[in-house]
Write a protein that holds these residues in place. Structure first.
Motif, PDB file in Angstrom:
ATOM      1  N   CYS A   1       9.363   0.987  -4.366  1.00  0.00           N
ATOM      2  CA  CYS A   1       7.973   0.524  -4.390  1.00  0.00           C
ATOM      3  C   CYS A   1       7.164   1.365  -5.387  1.00  0.00           C
TER       4      CYS A   1
ATOM      5  N   HIS B   1       4.234   2.269  -5.219  1.00  0.00           N
ATOM      6  CA  HIS B   1       3.257   3.147  -4.573  1.00  0.00           C
ATOM      7  C   HIS B   1       3.835   4.523  -4.268  1.00  0.00           C
TER       8      HIS B   1
ATOM      9  N   CYS C   1       6.239  -4.071   1.489  1.00  0.00           N
ATOM     10  CA  CYS C   1       6.871  -2.746   1.598  1.00  0.00           C
ATOM     11  C   CYS C   1       6.813  -2.250   3.046  1.00  0.00           C
TER      12      CYS C   1
ATOM     13  N   HIS D   1       3.892   1.261   3.598  1.00  0.00           N
ATOM     14  CA  HIS D   1       2.419   1.168   3.732  1.00  0.00           C
ATOM     15  C   HIS D   1       1.897  -0.246   3.532  1.00  0.00           C
TER      16      HIS D   1
HETATM   17  S1  FES Z   1       5.611   3.099  -0.516  1.00  0.00           S
HETATM   18 FE1  FES Z   1       5.354   0.978  -0.587  1.00  0.00          FE
HETATM   19  S2  FES Z   1       3.358   0.679   0.081  1.00  0.00           S
HETATM   20 FE2  FES Z   1       3.550   2.806   0.067  1.00  0.00          FE
END
Ligand code: FES
Length: 280
Positions: free
Chosen positions: A217, A219, A240, A243
């Protein structure tokens, strides 16, 4: 800085603030807006240009004669502009990892002190006390600069709100890579495969179309292969598991944050019934 990253004493305050931010910044649409989902990039770093630009310009004008009014205007613009930038920053901060949140907390505290000093400077200037206003503004700039240093550490050393998956592309070799027999791929199910034994990708078949997407991901490197596939606004998306960032499976566009970055889709072709992929 390493000690600050490990300062668990900050967690009590940090955890409370995180809960308050998550409870206050609702609904998801508001959070997405503040993350910068509509931009495809984080919004907070763009918004801080307003206070930083205005305050630094005011600091220069404060050194020049006859510029009181202009400097006061800029202090006002910077002080007002800092508020939405701070809210966007808090929204990003609430979805960071614990070590990042510790540094982020001190980053926010420094900037809050800076903002309070600038608000005091503005009030003093509006009452005609320009000497006090100048002094408070320079103190504010010092506090905001410390905040900016910590923000730089968060982004460039700790990788907060930086696309965490793009480095995967640098580890992929050129040329086409075989992934799977197309006929053996199940319909509408996430499958995980490795490219070069190292770079994880997800495969999603819909009819004869197959999406190949990086698995990490953007993020915080969550495993999208363990995510849920769902329909959002008429588009099939992967969510994901860490989060909740959601990405369209037919293009990689981010639909919900906290990621503000799209996810990378890889080109595909089928040769003798074998699905292959390569670098974009
Ligand atoms: S790691 Fe995927 S939303 Fe935070």
């Amino acid at each position: 800085m390493t000690k600050l990253e490990q300062a668990s004493a900050l967690d009590r305050v940090g955890d409370r603030l995180q809960r308050a931010v998550l409870a206050t910044l609702r609904p998801q649409r508001v959070r997405d807006l503040l993350h910068g989902v509509f931009l495809g990039h984080p919004l907070h770093p763009a918004m801080v240009q307003v206070p930083v630009g205005a305050w630094i310009s005011a600091a220069v004008l404060d050194l020049m004669p006859g510029q009181r009014r202009a400097a006061t205007t800029l202090i006002g613009v910077g002080t007002v502009g800092a508020l939405p930038a701070a809210i966007a920053g808090l929204n990003d901060w609430a979805a960071l990892s614990r070590d990042q949140r510790r540094v982020g907390l001190v980053h926010a505290a420094s900037n809050t002190v800076g903002l309070a000093l600038y608000a005091g400077s503005l009030a003093a200037r509006l009452r005609g006390r320009h000497g006090t206003g100048r002094a408070l503004a320079y103190l504010g700039l010092t506090a905001a600069s410390a905040g900016a240093y910590l923000g730089g550490h968060l982004a460039y050393k700790q990788g907060a709100q930086v696309n965490q998956s793009v480095s995967e592309l640098h580890r992929m070799s050129d040329g086409w890579h075989s992934l799977a027999d197309l006929a053996a791929l199940p319909q509408r199910k996430l499958i995980t495969r490795e490219v070069d034994d190292d770079v994880s990708v997800i495969l999603y078949r819909h009819g004869d179309e197959v999406t190949v997407m990086l698995e990490r991901c953007p993020h915080q490197s969550g495993p999208l292969g363990e995510g849920e596939v769902t329909e959002i606004d008429g588009h099939t998306c992967v969510v994901c598991p860490w989060h909740g960032s959601a990405f369209r499976l037919n293009g990689g566009e981010v639909v919900h944050g906290p990621s503000a970055n799209d996810q990378q889709i890889l080109p595909t072709r089928v040769v003798d019934g074998v699905l292959q992929t390569r670098l974009p």
